[in-house]
Design an enzyme around this catalytic site. Structure first.
Site, PDB file in Angstrom:
ATOM      1  N   THR A  91      90.711   9.449   7.263  1.00  8.08           N
ATOM      2  CA  THR A  91      90.445   8.677   8.482  1.00  8.08           C
ATOM      3  C   THR A  91      91.802   8.558   9.153  1.00  8.08           C
ATOM      4  OG1 THR A  91      90.818   6.568   7.383  1.00  8.08           O
ATOM      5  CG2 THR A  91      88.555   7.358   7.415  1.00  8.08           C
ATOM      6  N   HIS A  92      91.804   8.503  10.477  1.00  9.24           N
ATOM      7  CA  HIS A  92      93.066   8.499  11.246  1.00  9.24           C
ATOM      8  C   HIS A  92      93.929   9.716  10.894  1.00  9.24           C
ATOM      9  CE1 HIS A  92      92.135   4.224  12.058  1.00  9.24           C
ATOM     10  NE2 HIS A  92      91.779   4.210  10.795  1.00  9.24           N
ATOM     11  N   ASN A 117      59.954  23.286  47.819  1.00  8.19           N
ATOM     12  CA  ASN A 117      60.422  22.099  47.076  1.00  8.19           C
ATOM     13  C   ASN A 117      59.716  21.971  45.724  1.00  8.19           C
ATOM     14  OD1 ASN A 117      61.805  21.785  49.396  1.00  8.19           O
ATOM     15  ND2 ASN A 117      60.734  19.944  50.096  1.00  8.19           N
ATOM     16  N   ASN A 122      95.432  33.825  15.309  1.00  6.30           N
ATOM     17  CA  ASN A 122      95.126  32.570  15.996  1.00  6.30           C
ATOM     18  C   ASN A 122      93.630  32.254  15.970  1.00  6.30           C
ATOM     19  OD1 ASN A 122      97.831  32.212  16.690  1.00  6.30           O
ATOM     20  ND2 ASN A 122      97.601  33.483  18.529  1.00  6.30           N
ATOM     21  N   GLU A 139      89.375  27.451  19.410  1.00  5.55           N
ATOM     22  CA  GLU A 139      90.050  26.833  20.561  1.00  5.55           C
ATOM     23  C   GLU A 139      89.197  26.956  21.822  1.00  5.55           C
ATOM     24  OE1 GLU A 139      94.502  27.914  20.485  1.00  5.55           O
ATOM     25  OE2 GLU A 139      93.559  29.220  19.035  1.00  5.55           O
ATOM     26  N   SER A 199      71.140  30.573  47.997  1.00  4.02           N
ATOM     27  CA  SER A 199      71.215  30.340  46.546  1.00  4.02           C
ATOM     28  C   SER A 199      70.743  31.548  45.747  1.00  4.02           C
ATOM     29  CB  SER A 199      70.387  29.108  46.158  1.00  4.02           C
ATOM     30  OG  SER A 199      69.066  29.238  46.634  1.00  4.02           O
TER      31      SER A 199
HETATM   32  N1  ARG Z   1      66.991  27.053  47.341  1.00  2.00           N
HETATM   33  C1  ARG Z   1      66.441  25.741  47.368  1.00  2.00           C
HETATM   34  C2  ARG Z   1      66.901  24.918  46.154  1.00  2.00           C
HETATM   35  O1  ARG Z   1      67.367  25.491  45.244  1.00  2.00           O
HETATM   36  C3  ARG Z   1      64.947  25.835  47.361  1.00  2.00           C
HETATM   37  C4  ARG Z   1      64.272  24.711  48.055  1.00  2.00           C
HETATM   38  C5  ARG Z   1      64.618  24.720  49.501  1.00  2.00           C
HETATM   39  N2  ARG Z   1      63.865  23.763  50.214  1.00  2.00           N
HETATM   40  C6  ARG Z   1      64.166  23.412  51.453  1.00  2.00           C
HETATM   41  N3  ARG Z   1      63.419  22.535  52.018  1.00  2.00           N
HETATM   42  N4  ARG Z   1      65.156  23.960  52.122  1.00  2.00           N
HETATM   43  O2  ARG Z   1      66.788  23.708  46.135  1.00  2.00           O
END
Ligand code: ARG
Length: 469
Positions: free
Chosen positions: A161-162, A116, A291, A296, A28
């Protein structure tokens, strides 16, 4: 690559490294690197808490803080640096950096804590800042709408309205309607900010930390007003993200409606506004085109913001208790929704401020006699005719006028009296746009004095919002 990337974060119990494609799939860092400033703030607070708990010495603490500061400076100076890292996520990135700089000491910071709770904390801090930034943009948009409403006070327009002519209203009343909607958005953003206000640190992976950490001190240092009250809930819910996405979705839906009006008002058929060059684009084929792309795009982007809310709701639905990796899906959609909504709000404010309002065209459109049909019914009611009957009478007059292809405003009194004997000479005084507007002086109505007071009241609330930013 994967072994190095893993570092010592969780490799111990594995015989084989993750498959390269899977490692990429589950990373991530490409998006959660955005949380780095919050991660580093949490790291500083955690290091101090570990020192207070005698897990680290004062010297350890000083070294860790210095290394965290260095990471912060390097990230600021060289954004490419982050892109080159093989880290799994932002938490891993900092750990790798600390170990590289401090060796064994760098590996101590993760004592008694879990990613976590880190991700739950970082993400709350992000959402709190994001909501504040968004409130600022919304305030500027309300300011732009009020500016135009105040400038053109007194100009009538057809209220629909409408999408059919209904009753005359003031152009300023129309703009104020949007300003009120956006002020409600600011209030919803504030509520979303409040729902981020409890600090998860100390929750551990799910059960709470076993080290004597003063959670209240960490929470205060990080700007939270309280502590999460259950470690399981703290690490596994994303209510604050849902609240923020909901607030953004409603804001985006309001923006899309303003956009719909502006695209219509800019057509030759309406002709109420002239699009500003600065916020319009041309056609590669048709030389005459200007435009309303800004509106839009604003309207179109509202869909993906609601989409982010639905994506997260769907990801959360049915999750077992405790952290599940599904929760990593919380960030991408929210980051995008925030960026898009911020852009939409800022562009809308700029476009509103730069749009030319064609007062004469608004007045002309407001002079359609159909807009005064309700006034005739009200006139008859004032002379004792029951409303339902008055409605019927006026309907018949309108039909007759349509059949003859003329305006019923030109019907002589004698002709009107054939529809109802209640009609008198004073009808023509009653039957003007001005008197139709003036009669609507109920609070929230479109009478000029009422609108003037409403705009003042709205300005005052905007001022309070700006003060609170
Ligand atoms: N990259 C993880 C997330 O965004 C972080 C937590 C990961 N925890 C784990 N037990 N693998 O949720």
């Amino acid at each position: 690559m994967t072994d190095a990337a893993q570092g010592k974060m969780w490799g111990g119990r594995f015989e084989r490294a993750p498959e390269a494609g899977f490692y990429e799939f589950q990373r991530s860092f490409s998006f959660d690197k955005r949380l780095l400033p919050y991660e580093l703030a949490v790291d500083r607070a955690w290091a101090r808490a570990l020192a207070a708990a005698k897990v680290l010495t004062a010297d350890d603490l000083a070294k860790l803080i210095a290394a965290i500061d260095q990471i912060e400076q390097q990230a600021k100076a060289d954004p490419q640096w982050l892109a080159a890292s093989p880290a799994e996520d932002v938490h891993h990135f900092v750990e790798l950096q600390l170990i590289e700089r401090l060796g064994a000491l760098g590996a101590k910071l993760h004592t008694g804590r879990s990613r976590n709770e880190l991700v739950a904390t970082d993400f709350r801090m992000f959402v709190k800042d994001a909501a504040r930034e968004m409130r600022g943009a919304v305030a500027a948009l309300v300011g732009a709408l009020l500016g135009r409403a105040e400038r053109h006070l007194g100009v009538p327009m057809p209220g629909n309205t409408h999408l059919q002519h209904a009753q005359p209203i003031l152009w300023s009343h129309y703009l104020h309607s949007h300003a009120e909607a956006f002020l409600c958005d600011a209030a919803r953003l504030d509520t979303a900010m409040q729902s981020t206000n409890e600090c998860p640190m100390g929750a551990g992976a799910l059960a709470g930390t076993a080290f004597p950490i003063d959670r209240a001190v960490i929470a205060r240092e990080l700007g939270f007003s309280g502590l999460t009250l259950n470690s399981l809930n703290a690490t596994s819910h994303r209510d604050f993200a849902l609240d923020y996405l909901y607030a953004l979705s409603v804001l985006a839906s309001h923006l899309s409606r303003l956009a719909a009006d502006m695209t219509l008002f800019a057509t030759p058929e309406f002709g109420f506004i002239v699009l500003p060059d600065e916020y319009s684009t041309g056609s590669s084929l048709m030389p005459q085109k200007k435009n309303p792309d800004c509106w839009e795009l604003i309207r179109g982007k509202a869909g993906r913001i609601a989409g982010a809310l639905f994506a997260l709701l769907s990801a959360l639905k049915g999750l077992p208790t405790g952290y599940q990796r599904d929760l990593q899906e919380d960030k991408g959609g929210l980051f995008d929704a925030h960026d898009q909504a911020l852009g939409m709000t800022r562009i809308a404010a700029g476009a509103i401020a730069a749009t030319e309002i064609r007062e004469e065209r608004l007045r002309e459109a407001a002079s359609d006699p159909a807009l005064l049909a309700t006034e005739v019914a009200d006139y008859l009611v004032a002379r004792g005719v029951p409303f339902r009957q008055a409605h019927e009478i006026v309907g018949a007059i309108v039909r007759e006028a349509e059949n003859r292809g003329q305006s019923w405003l030109t019907f002589p009194l004698a002709k009107l009296k054939t529809f109802s004997p209640a009609f008198e000479e004073d009808l023509h005084v009653w039957l003007t746009v001005e008197s139709a507007l003036a009669r609507r002086s109920v609070p929230g109505g479109t009478a000029p004095e009422t609108v003037r007071a409403a705009l003042k009241n709205c300005r005052e609330r905007l001022r309070k919002l700006e003060e609170a930013l």
